[in-house]
Design a protein around this motif. Structure first.
Motif, mmCIF file in Angstrom:
data_model
loop_
_atom_site.group_PDB
_atom_site.id
_atom_site.type_symbol
_atom_site.label_atom_id
_atom_site.label_comp_id
_atom_site.label_asym_id
_atom_site.label_seq_id
_atom_site.Cartn_x
_atom_site.Cartn_y
_atom_site.Cartn_z
ATOM 1 N N GLU A 7 3.472 -15.328 3.320
ATOM 2 C CA GLU A 7 4.753 -14.698 3.660
ATOM 3 C C GLU A 7 5.136 -13.578 2.685
ATOM 4 O OE1 GLU A 7 7.089 -18.468 5.681
ATOM 5 O OE2 GLU A 7 7.002 -18.299 3.518
ATOM 6 N N LYS A 8 4.245 -13.264 1.734
ATOM 7 C CA LYS A 8 4.567 -12.227 0.751
ATOM 8 C C LYS A 8 3.901 -10.905 1.118
ATOM 9 C CE LYS A 8 4.884 -15.419 -3.143
ATOM 10 N NZ LYS A 8 4.208 -15.881 -4.350
ATOM 11 N N GLY A 9 4.458 -9.810 0.586
ATOM 12 C CA GLY A 9 3.867 -8.492 0.764
ATOM 13 C C GLY A 9 3.188 -8.049 -0.518
ATOM 14 N N PHE A 10 1.997 -7.481 -0.409
ATOM 15 C CA PHE A 10 1.239 -7.023 -1.582
ATOM 16 C C PHE A 10 0.888 -5.548 -1.405
ATOM 17 C CE2 PHE A 10 0.499 -11.532 -1.026
ATOM 18 C CZ PHE A 10 0.658 -12.034 -2.297
ATOM 19 N N VAL A 11 0.892 -4.801 -2.529
ATOM 20 C CA VAL A 11 0.572 -3.371 -2.474
ATOM 21 C C VAL A 11 -0.396 -3.035 -3.592
ATOM 22 C CG1 VAL A 11 1.525 -1.025 -2.476
ATOM 23 C CG2 VAL A 11 2.958 -2.928 -1.717
ATOM 24 N N GLU A 12 -1.401 -2.227 -3.300
ATOM 25 C CA GLU A 12 -2.214 -1.653 -4.375
ATOM 26 C C GLU A 12 -2.549 -0.214 -4.004
ATOM 27 O OE1 GLU A 12 -5.477 -4.389 -4.824
ATOM 28 O OE2 GLU A 12 -6.257 -3.976 -2.828
ATOM 29 N N ILE A 13 -2.977 0.553 -5.010
ATOM 30 C CA ILE A 13 -3.323 1.953 -4.737
ATOM 31 C C ILE A 13 -4.839 2.074 -4.805
ATOM 32 C CG2 ILE A 13 -3.098 4.344 -5.524
ATOM 33 C CD1 ILE A 13 -0.319 3.527 -6.643
ATOM 34 N N VAL A 14 -5.433 2.548 -3.706
ATOM 35 C CA VAL A 14 -6.878 2.732 -3.633
ATOM 36 C C VAL A 14 -7.128 4.171 -3.205
ATOM 37 C CG1 VAL A 14 -9.028 1.913 -2.563
ATOM 38 C CG2 VAL A 14 -7.148 0.299 -2.927
ATOM 39 N N ASP A 15 -7.955 4.883 -3.965
ATOM 40 C CA ASP A 15 -8.259 6.294 -3.673
ATOM 41 C C ASP A 15 -6.987 7.132 -3.519
ATOM 42 O OD1 ASP A 15 -10.975 5.703 -3.694
ATOM 43 O OD2 ASP A 15 -10.998 5.252 -1.532
ATOM 44 N N GLY A 16 -5.973 6.829 -4.325
ATOM 45 C CA GLY A 16 -4.746 7.626 -4.309
ATOM 46 C C GLY A 16 -3.783 7.305 -3.181
ATOM 47 N N ASN A 17 -4.095 6.276 -2.399
ATOM 48 C CA ASN A 17 -3.202 5.913 -1.291
ATOM 49 C C ASN A 17 -2.682 4.494 -1.446
ATOM 50 O OD1 ASN A 17 -3.536 8.335 0.362
ATOM 51 N ND2 ASN A 17 -5.648 7.614 0.615
ATOM 52 N N TYR A 18 -1.414 4.298 -1.017
ATOM 53 C CA TYR A 18 -0.855 2.949 -1.007
ATOM 54 C C TYR A 18 -1.522 2.141 0.098
ATOM 55 C CZ TYR A 18 2.973 3.644 -4.285
ATOM 56 O OH TYR A 18 3.713 3.846 -5.422
ATOM 57 N N LYS A 19 -2.027 0.957 -0.265
ATOM 58 C CA LYS A 19 -2.602 0.043 0.735
ATOM 59 C C LYS A 19 -1.735 -1.206 0.734
ATOM 60 C CE LYS A 19 -6.451 2.433 1.484
ATOM 61 N NZ LYS A 19 -6.444 3.319 2.643
ATOM 62 N N ILE A 20 -1.167 -1.539 1.894
ATOM 63 C CA ILE A 20 -0.309 -2.713 1.948
ATOM 64 C C ILE A 20 -0.976 -3.847 2.728
ATOM 65 C CG2 ILE A 20 1.783 -1.300 1.688
ATOM 66 C CD1 ILE A 20 2.425 -1.925 4.599
ATOM 67 N N LYS A 21 -0.653 -5.071 2.294
ATOM 68 C CA LYS A 21 -1.258 -6.257 2.910
ATOM 69 C C LYS A 21 -0.196 -7.349 2.944
ATOM 70 C CE LYS A 21 -4.005 -9.145 0.693
ATOM 71 N NZ LYS A 21 -4.933 -9.470 -0.372
ATOM 72 N N GLY A 22 -0.116 -8.088 4.020
ATOM 73 C CA GLY A 22 0.830 -9.200 4.096
ATOM 74 C C GLY A 22 2.080 -8.853 4.877
ATOM 75 N N TYR A 52 10.842 -4.483 -0.449
ATOM 76 C CA TYR A 52 10.977 -3.058 -0.694
ATOM 77 C C TYR A 52 9.875 -2.613 -1.658
ATOM 78 C CZ TYR A 52 13.254 1.174 -2.504
ATOM 79 O OH TYR A 52 13.536 2.447 -2.896
ATOM 80 N N ILE A 53 9.248 -1.495 -1.367
ATOM 81 C CA ILE A 53 8.208 -0.967 -2.266
ATOM 82 C C ILE A 53 8.860 0.067 -3.182
ATOM 83 C CG2 ILE A 53 6.001 0.249 -2.431
ATOM 84 C CD1 ILE A 53 5.382 -0.813 0.410
ATOM 85 N N HIS A 54 8.977 -0.282 -4.447
ATOM 86 C CA HIS A 54 9.680 0.551 -5.423
ATOM 87 C C HIS A 54 8.638 1.227 -6.322
ATOM 88 C CE1 HIS A 54 13.193 0.982 -8.380
ATOM 89 N NE2 HIS A 54 12.165 1.585 -8.930
ATOM 90 N N SER A 55 8.500 2.544 -6.206
ATOM 91 C CA SER A 55 7.532 3.267 -7.028
ATOM 92 C C SER A 55 8.190 3.700 -8.345
ATOM 93 C CB SER A 55 7.034 4.494 -6.264
ATOM 94 O OG SER A 55 6.311 5.321 -7.140
ATOM 95 N N TYR A 56 7.527 3.448 -9.476
ATOM 96 C CA TYR A 56 8.078 3.837 -10.777
ATOM 97 C C TYR A 56 7.778 5.296 -11.134
ATOM 98 C CZ TYR A 56 9.439 -0.901 -12.238
ATOM 99 O OH TYR A 56 10.044 -2.116 -12.368
ATOM 100 N N GLY A 57 6.772 5.893 -10.503
ATOM 101 C CA GLY A 57 6.414 7.271 -10.812
ATOM 102 C C GLY A 57 6.164 7.443 -12.307
ATOM 103 N N GLY A 58 6.770 8.483 -12.882
ATOM 104 C CA GLY A 58 6.560 8.811 -14.298
ATOM 105 C C GLY A 58 7.153 7.809 -15.270
ATOM 106 N N GLU A 59 7.947 6.845 -14.786
ATOM 107 C CA GLU A 59 8.514 5.825 -15.670
ATOM 108 C C GLU A 59 7.606 4.604 -15.795
ATOM 109 O OE1 GLU A 59 12.340 5.056 -13.958
ATOM 110 O OE2 GLU A 59 13.261 6.763 -14.948
ATOM 111 N N ALA A 60 6.508 4.586 -15.055
ATOM 112 C CA ALA A 60 5.614 3.416 -15.064
ATOM 113 C C ALA A 60 5.148 3.032 -16.475
ATOM 114 C CB ALA A 60 4.426 3.653 -14.132
#
Ligand SMILES: [Zn+2]
Length: 200
Positions: A7-22, A52-60
């Motif tokens: 029931e959870k959502g997962f996100v990773e970045i592969v080849d510069g793109n967001y990939k979502i699963k779940g 919600y997918i929250h991107s940190y950008g330059g604050e990461a």
């Protein structure tokens, strides 16, 4: 009820793109709201569960740093800027005066040796989804003359006083990768008194 892994959502970045699963939106059954006195319908509840997918950008780097026990700040190094040499904490990606990208600097030692409470507020009434122990002791932390800003945080142990020396603590054991991983305690607090998962 806590969600299962399915029931959870997962996100990773592969080849510069967001990939979502779940699952990122879970639909729940709504409920009617009846007036007990009249027996008439007054409305409905609207359960909503979304991730919600929250991107940190330059604050990461800041958020990654606190999970490793490091307090990162940023500094303007522009020769032509009146703010040259000023350090910003909270972390600012760009200088507010010249708008040039700041340099990332590590102020962990400065925080350990110089941080003190500028001012504070204690609240017994927290907002929605509060997970902090109450009463919440919000503190504004000042560092030294090089740091041009004050940082909002919380005092995890003891009572706040203006001018009290404090040191940062970090949730390095099971980090949430959010600002919740950074707190402060009075100087001299033994490690055994820190909240679960936190280290100096
Ligand atoms: Zn500048």
């Amino acid at each position: 009820m806590p969600k299962t892994e399915e029931e959870k959502g997962f996100v990773e970045i592969v080849d510069g793109n967001y990939k979502i699963k779940g699952k990122f939106h879970i639909v729940e059954e709504n409920q009617p709201i009846f007036n007990k006195d009249t027996g008439k319908l007054a409305g409905v509840t609207n359960p909503r569960d979304m991730t919600y997918i929250h991107s940190y950008g330059g604050e990461a780097p800041f958020f990654e740093g606190i999970t490793q026990g490091k307090l990162l700040a940023s500094r303007c190094d522009n020769e032509h800027c009146l703010s040259k040499g000023k350090i910003f904490e909270p972390f600012r990606i760009h200088c507010p005066d010249c708008l040039r990208k700041n340099t990332i600097v590590d102020i962990t030692d400065k925080a350990k040796n110089k941080a003190k409470i500028h001012t504070f507020i204690i609240t017994h009434r927290a907002g929605a989804f509060n997970t902090l122990p109450k009463p919440i002791k919000f503190i504004n932390v000042e560092f030294d003359e090089e740091v041009a800003t004050i940082l909002m945080s919380i005092l995890a142990v003891g009572e706040p006083n203006i001018g009290k020396r404090v040191v940062p603590i970090f949730n390095t054991k099971k980090p949430t990768y959010t600002i919740m991983d950074l707190r402060f305690v009075p100087e001299g607090t033994p490690e055994t008194e820190l909240p679960k998962g936190f280290t100096f």
